[in-house]
Design a protein around this motif. Structure first.
Motif, PDB file in Angstrom:
ATOM      1  N   GLY A   1       0.815  -1.196   0.000  1.00 19.54           N
ATOM      2  CA  GLY A   1       0.000   0.000   0.000  1.00 19.54           C
ATOM      3  C   GLY A   1       0.855   1.255   0.000  1.00 19.54           C
ATOM      4  O   GLY A   1       2.070   1.223   0.194  1.00 19.54           O
TER       5      GLY A   1
ATOM      6  N   VAL B   1       2.763   4.304   1.143  1.00 20.37           N
ATOM      7  CA  VAL B   1       3.510   4.569   2.372  1.00 20.37           C
ATOM      8  C   VAL B   1       3.716   6.080   2.503  1.00 20.37           C
ATOM      9  O   VAL B   1       4.136   6.740   1.554  1.00 20.37           O
ATOM     10  CB  VAL B   1       4.870   3.850   2.351  1.00 20.37           C
TER      11      VAL B   1
ATOM     12  N   ASP C   1       2.600   2.725   7.358  1.00 24.52           N
ATOM     13  CA  ASP C   1       2.668   1.462   6.631  1.00 24.52           C
ATOM     14  C   ASP C   1       4.083   1.193   6.136  1.00 24.52           C
ATOM     15  O   ASP C   1       4.870   2.108   5.901  1.00 24.52           O
ATOM     16  CB  ASP C   1       1.639   1.384   5.506  1.00 24.52           C
TER      17      ASP C   1
ATOM     18  N   ASN D   1       0.902   1.235  11.483  1.00 28.21           N
ATOM     19  CA  ASN D   1       0.196   0.357  10.546  1.00 28.21           C
ATOM     20  C   ASN D   1      -1.270   0.771  10.454  1.00 28.21           C
ATOM     21  O   ASN D   1      -1.949   0.849  11.483  1.00 28.21           O
ATOM     22  CB  ASN D   1       0.257  -1.101  10.987  1.00 28.21           C
ATOM     23  N   THR D   2      -1.769   0.979   9.219  1.00 27.17           N
ATOM     24  CA  THR D   2      -3.179   1.344   9.074  1.00 27.17           C
ATOM     25  C   THR D   2      -4.115   0.161   9.264  1.00 27.17           C
ATOM     26  O   THR D   2      -5.290   0.344   9.578  1.00 27.17           O
ATOM     27  CB  THR D   2      -3.460   1.969   7.695  1.00 27.17           C
TER      28      THR D   2
ATOM     29  N   ASP E   1       0.272  -6.563   2.649  1.00 27.17           N
ATOM     30  CA  ASP E   1       0.922  -5.568   1.803  1.00 27.17           C
ATOM     31  C   ASP E   1       1.130  -4.243   2.519  1.00 27.17           C
ATOM     32  O   ASP E   1       1.648  -3.287   1.935  1.00 27.17           O
ATOM     33  CB  ASP E   1       0.154  -5.373   0.495  1.00 27.17           C
ATOM     34  N   HIS E   2       0.775  -4.197   3.800  1.00 24.87           N
ATOM     35  CA  HIS E   2       0.995  -3.018   4.634  1.00 24.87           C
ATOM     36  C   HIS E   2       1.896  -3.314   5.833  1.00 24.87           C
ATOM     37  O   HIS E   2       2.479  -2.394   6.394  1.00 24.87           O
ATOM     38  CB  HIS E   2      -0.345  -2.459   5.129  1.00 24.87           C
TER      39      HIS E   2
ATOM     40  N   GLY F   1      -5.691   4.671   4.623  1.00 29.64           N
ATOM     41  CA  GLY F   1      -5.515   3.235   4.451  1.00 29.64           C
ATOM     42  C   GLY F   1      -6.411   2.678   3.361  1.00 29.64           C
ATOM     43  O   GLY F   1      -6.785   3.365   2.408  1.00 29.64           O
ATOM     44  N   ASP F   2      -6.795   1.422   3.511  1.00 30.98           N
ATOM     45  CA  ASP F   2      -7.561   0.748   2.461  1.00 30.98           C
ATOM     46  C   ASP F   2      -9.057   0.984   2.555  1.00 30.98           C
ATOM     47  O   ASP F   2      -9.839   0.299   1.877  1.00 30.98           O
ATOM     48  CB  ASP F   2      -7.267  -0.753   2.483  1.00 30.98           C
TER      49      ASP F   2
ATOM     50  N   GLY G   1      -5.149   3.949   0.436  1.00 28.31           N
ATOM     51  CA  GLY G   1      -4.315   2.761   0.586  1.00 28.31           C
ATOM     52  C   GLY G   1      -3.716   2.323  -0.734  1.00 28.31           C
ATOM     53  O   GLY G   1      -2.584   1.869  -0.803  1.00 28.31           O
ATOM     54  N   HIS G   2      -4.490   2.495  -1.813  1.00 30.63           N
ATOM     55  CA  HIS G   2      -4.052   2.154  -3.164  1.00 30.63           C
ATOM     56  C   HIS G   2      -4.610   3.186  -4.132  1.00 30.63           C
ATOM     57  O   HIS G   2      -5.715   3.685  -3.964  1.00 30.63           O
ATOM     58  CB  HIS G   2      -4.535   0.758  -3.558  1.00 30.63           C
TER      59      HIS G   2
END
Length: 315
Positions: A66, A68, A81, A108-109, A114-115, A205-206, A247-248
């Motif tokens: 993800g 950062v 992340d 960390n989210t 992947d994070h 985040g996601d 996140g993405h």
């Protein structure tokens, strides 16, 4: 022949260039013999890491997991992340391109690989790790994510968050009063936002995949209604000038996030109405409840049929 719910192997292999713009998550049965988790981790070893300078001594790193976020300053570096551990060499070079300052903190989210896969080497490099208590819980146990066809063993002790919180947490560092807040179950049961008020930058985040249908991890407490609630919170938190880190996907803003929220709400209502009327998942997929959004959100890994399935689970 695979169901049209799933993207085929050829399309994935042809799209591994996504590693230069953030790793993405894939539905179950994309591959006949190997989970996408293993393929993503392997590809991360050679992923190019790009650095985008923002404001307030903050930069975004893309390419290993993800997105950062890095805060640099006289007290050292803080990361939101950590990406994937096999990207260590290229991530280290990217961090050093920002400054030689030592790494002090990692937030960390949420718990997804992947994070957090980079947690161990980042901790060994000097980072104290903070996360929601459910991130620690999920990383400390065996977890099967059904839609990835993958079982994660417990992470090693050095990867685990040292400081956890339940609802809110604050950290003063490099002139920023960093605010962390738990959303409640959304993308997972462990998602948090991280806000840098001085720079007015919000990492969500996601809970947001900018320009793409998101993955929702029902295996660890995710829920479409929680995704909508989290996005509404993000919209209340953000101003017109706030830089929002998804996140993405690409760096975003409140206008783009509003479009994303409206998409989530509309598709959820479409699917719920049909499900409440007694229609099956296959019937709802055939009715194409996402069709007005597919040209924008449905052209990559989480395709319209699979996103419909994710919404159906929570409708």
């Amino acid at each position: 022949m695979m169901s049209n719910l799933y993207i085929d192997r050829r399309k994935f292999i042809g799209s591994t260039g996504i590693l230069t713009a953030g790793l993405w998550l894939f539905p179950k049965l994309v591959f006949e013999q190997e989970s996408p988790v293993a393929i993503i981790r392997r590809a991360a070893a050679t992923a190019k890491i790009t650095v985008t300078r923002l404001r307030g001594n903050l930069s975004m790193l893309e390419g290993s997991g993800g997105n950062v976020l890095v805060l640099n300053g006289p007290e050292g570096k803080l990361m939101v992340d950590g990406g994937i551990d096999l990207s260590r060499t290229n991530m280290t070079a990217a961090l050093e391109s920002i400054s030689p300052a030592p790494l002090k903190h990692l937030i960390n989210t949420h718990w997804h690989f992947d994070h957090v896969d980079g947690n161990l080497w980042l901790h060994e490099s000097g980072a104290s790790i903070t996360a929601h208590e459910n991130t620690l819980r999920n990383m400390s146990r065996t977890v099967t994510v059904e839609d990835w066809n993958f079982t994660f063993p417990p992470y090693p002790a050095g990867s685990l968050p040292e400081k956890t919180f339940r609802k809110k947490e604050f950290l003063a560092f490099n002139g920023e009063d960093i605010a962390m807040r738990y959303y409640g179950p959304a993308h997972t049961d462990s998602d948090i936002s991280v806000y840098f008020p001085k720079a007015d930058i919000l990492h969500v985040g996601d809970t947001w995949w900018n320009g793409h249908y998101p993955f929702i991890d029902y295996s660890t407490g995710g829920h479409i209604k929680g995704m909508i609630e989290a996005t509404n919170y993000n919209l209340r938190k953000a101003g017109d000038d706030t830089i929002i880190i998804p996140g993405h996907g690409e760096i975003g803003n409140k206008k783009q996030l509003t479009v994303y929220r409206d998409m989530l709400v509309d598709i959820y209502q479409n699917v719920k109405t049909m499900k409440d009327s007694g229609k099956s998942l296959n019937q709802i997929i055939a009715a194409k409840p996402t069709s007005k959004y597919d040209a924008v959100f449905g052209t990559f890994i989480i395709n319209p049929d699979f996103f419909t399935k994710l919404v159906y689970k929570g409708a």
